[in-house]
Motif scaffolding. Structure first.
Motif, mmCIF file in Angstrom:
data_model
loop_
_atom_site.group_PDB
_atom_site.id
_atom_site.type_symbol
_atom_site.label_atom_id
_atom_site.label_comp_id
_atom_site.label_asym_id
_atom_site.label_seq_id
_atom_site.Cartn_x
_atom_site.Cartn_y
_atom_site.Cartn_z
ATOM 1 N N LEU A 7 -40.405 81.283 76.852
ATOM 2 C CA LEU A 7 -41.465 82.285 76.869
ATOM 3 C C LEU A 7 -40.911 83.626 76.415
ATOM 4 O O LEU A 7 -39.915 84.107 76.963
ATOM 5 N N GLY A 8 -41.535 84.232 75.414
ATOM 6 C CA GLY A 8 -41.074 85.540 74.946
ATOM 7 C C GLY A 8 -39.613 85.526 74.563
ATOM 8 O O GLY A 8 -38.862 86.436 74.913
ATOM 9 N N SER A 9 -39.205 84.524 73.804
ATOM 10 C CA SER A 9 -37.777 84.286 73.578
ATOM 11 C C SER A 9 -37.202 85.098 72.417
ATOM 12 O O SER A 9 -37.773 85.137 71.329
ATOM 13 N N PRO A 10 -36.022 85.703 72.634
ATOM 14 C CA PRO A 10 -35.308 86.381 71.552
ATOM 15 C C PRO A 10 -34.294 85.480 70.842
ATOM 16 O O PRO A 10 -33.441 85.968 70.102
ATOM 17 N N LEU A 11 -34.356 84.170 71.071
ATOM 18 C CA LEU A 11 -33.360 83.256 70.497
ATOM 19 C C LEU A 11 -33.254 83.375 68.982
ATOM 20 O O LEU A 11 -32.194 83.128 68.410
ATOM 21 N N GLY A 12 -34.342 83.741 68.325
ATOM 22 C CA GLY A 12 -34.327 83.802 66.870
ATOM 23 C C GLY A 12 -33.928 85.131 66.290
ATOM 24 O O GLY A 12 -34.034 85.320 65.072
ATOM 25 N N LEU A 13 -33.476 86.086 67.099
ATOM 26 C CA LEU A 13 -33.024 87.373 66.570
ATOM 27 C C LEU A 13 -31.711 87.163 65.829
ATOM 28 O O LEU A 13 -30.642 87.063 66.420
ATOM 29 N N ARG A 14 -31.774 87.121 64.507
ATOM 30 C CA ARG A 14 -30.599 86.853 63.691
ATOM 31 C C ARG A 14 -29.618 88.007 63.786
ATOM 32 O O ARG A 14 -29.994 89.171 63.927
ATOM 33 N N THR A 15 -28.329 87.690 63.699
ATOM 34 C CA THR A 15 -27.179 88.615 63.725
ATOM 35 C C THR A 15 -26.939 89.238 65.100
ATOM 36 O O THR A 15 -25.806 89.574 65.419
ATOM 37 N N VAL A 16 -27.986 89.410 65.910
ATOM 38 C CA VAL A 16 -27.797 90.054 67.215
ATOM 39 C C VAL A 16 -27.653 89.015 68.323
ATOM 40 O O VAL A 16 -26.770 89.116 69.167
ATOM 41 N N ILE A 17 -28.505 88.015 68.348
ATOM 42 C CA ILE A 17 -28.468 86.999 69.404
ATOM 43 C C ILE A 17 -28.171 85.612 68.838
ATOM 44 O O ILE A 17 -27.269 84.923 69.322
ATOM 45 N N TYR A 18 -28.905 85.200 67.838
ATOM 46 C CA TYR A 18 -28.780 83.836 67.308
ATOM 47 C C TYR A 18 -27.337 83.485 66.967
ATOM 48 O O TYR A 18 -26.850 82.408 67.301
ATOM 49 N N GLU A 19 -26.640 84.401 66.317
ATOM 50 C CA GLU A 19 -25.273 84.096 65.902
ATOM 51 C C GLU A 19 -24.242 84.273 67.024
ATOM 52 O O GLU A 19 -23.067 84.000 66.819
ATOM 53 N N ARG A 20 -24.717 84.711 68.200
ATOM 54 C CA ARG A 20 -23.833 84.809 69.362
ATOM 55 C C ARG A 20 -24.054 83.673 70.359
ATOM 56 O O ARG A 20 -23.406 83.625 71.401
#
Length: 297
Positions: free
Chosen positions: A207-220
């Motif tokens: 729900l309301g997920s930031p998993l797809g924020l590239r370079t900031v979250i996804y790659e971490r």
């Protein structure tokens, strides 16, 4: 104690204790089940609580987040990403124009700035003027942005916090667990905990997920490269289009192995609080897949 339903909260819950937050989230989920036409909740539902692990940014009275250079750099990137989200899909045209101006100004100021700390205050000021947050007033708008983003920063830069948070989630997931429902930063924690456990799970709801924020979250994320957790049978991603914390909805394009697991994303309207966990949990779109797994036809 393992549970059939495991709830994982997100950012900004430091003012609630475990019992209060668990009661509120379970009650909201019960409303979501009712909205979807399912009978009352009778299974065991537990909350993986970790808000107590986070410290406040910069200490009492500090205007901006202060930490290690790595933390300050990541915090700045999170603020920039939130502004980019607002520029791309802010709820009002004025929000998008304002975010675009702030991004151009940040680009111009970066050359002469003395480290990321110098940009944090103007970026924070710009974000709190976006209507998603500004409707709460300036001081509350800062609370909705400043502390929650600092918690994301700490999760990715403090190994002790990351390990402890993940262990608390993993400790509630057992052979009898059928559903994991995670919100906001909790979706990152749940994703990593499920990889760590590697056990079968019928349903994950983000729900309301930031998993797809590239370079900031996804790659971490861990492990890399990112992929669907092993043993996961079904993944439902739900977001409000005005939720600026939520990243791109089509997670199936980001996680290899998702074709038979990740369902088409569901859009909901959470009203005045687009990122609120309770608003997401009360949606029929959340209750429907939970009821389907708990009471299969």
């Amino acid at each position: 104690m393992v549970a059939e339903i495991v709830l994982v909260h997100g950012i900004g819950q430091e003012n609630k204790d475990q019992v209060e937050l668990e009661t509120a989230m379970v009650s909201a989920l019960a409303a979501g089940l009712a909205a979807a036409g399912h009978p009352p909740l009778t299974t065991t539902a537990r909350l993986a609580y970790y808000a107590d692990l986070f410290s406040r940014p910069g200490g009492q009275g500090s205007e901006t987040a202060t930490g290690t250079p790595e933390q300050e750099a990541l915090y700045e990137r999170l603020l920039l990403d939130l502004l980019r989200q607002a520029a791309e899909r802010g709820p009002e045209p004025a929000d998008r124009r304002q975010a675009e101006r702030a991004l151009r100004q940040a680009d111009g100021e970066r050359a002469g700035a003395q480290g990321p700390r110098a940009l944090i205050r103007p970026l924070l000021n710009a974000i709190t003027r976006v209507s998603t947050f500004s409707r709460h007033g300036f001081s509350l708008a800062e609370r909705y942005v400043r502390m929650p983003l600092w918690q994301v920063t700490q999760y990715f830069t403090d190994e002790r916090i990351r390990t402890t948070v993940r262990a608390r989630v993993a400790g509630l997931i057992g052979a009898d667990t059928r559903v994991v429902i995670a919100h906001s930063l909790g979706t990152v924690v749940a994703y990593e905990a499920l990889h760590q456990l590697g056990r079968p799970l019928p349903l994950l709801i983000t729900l309301g997920s930031p998993l797809g924020l590239r370079t900031v979250i996804y790659e971490r994320l861990r492990p890399q490269p990112a992929q669907v957790p092993p043993g996961l049978a079904r993944w439902v991603n739900i977001l409000d289009p005005d939720d600026l914390i939520a990243a791109r909805p089509d997670l199936d394009r980001l996680f290899p192995g998702a074709a038979d697991v990740v369902e088409p994303h569901a859009l909901v309207d959470n009203g005045a609080e687009p990122h609120a966990a309770g608003a997401y949990l009360r949606q029929a779109g959340t209750g429907r897949p939970v009821g389907q797994v708990l009471r299969p036809v």
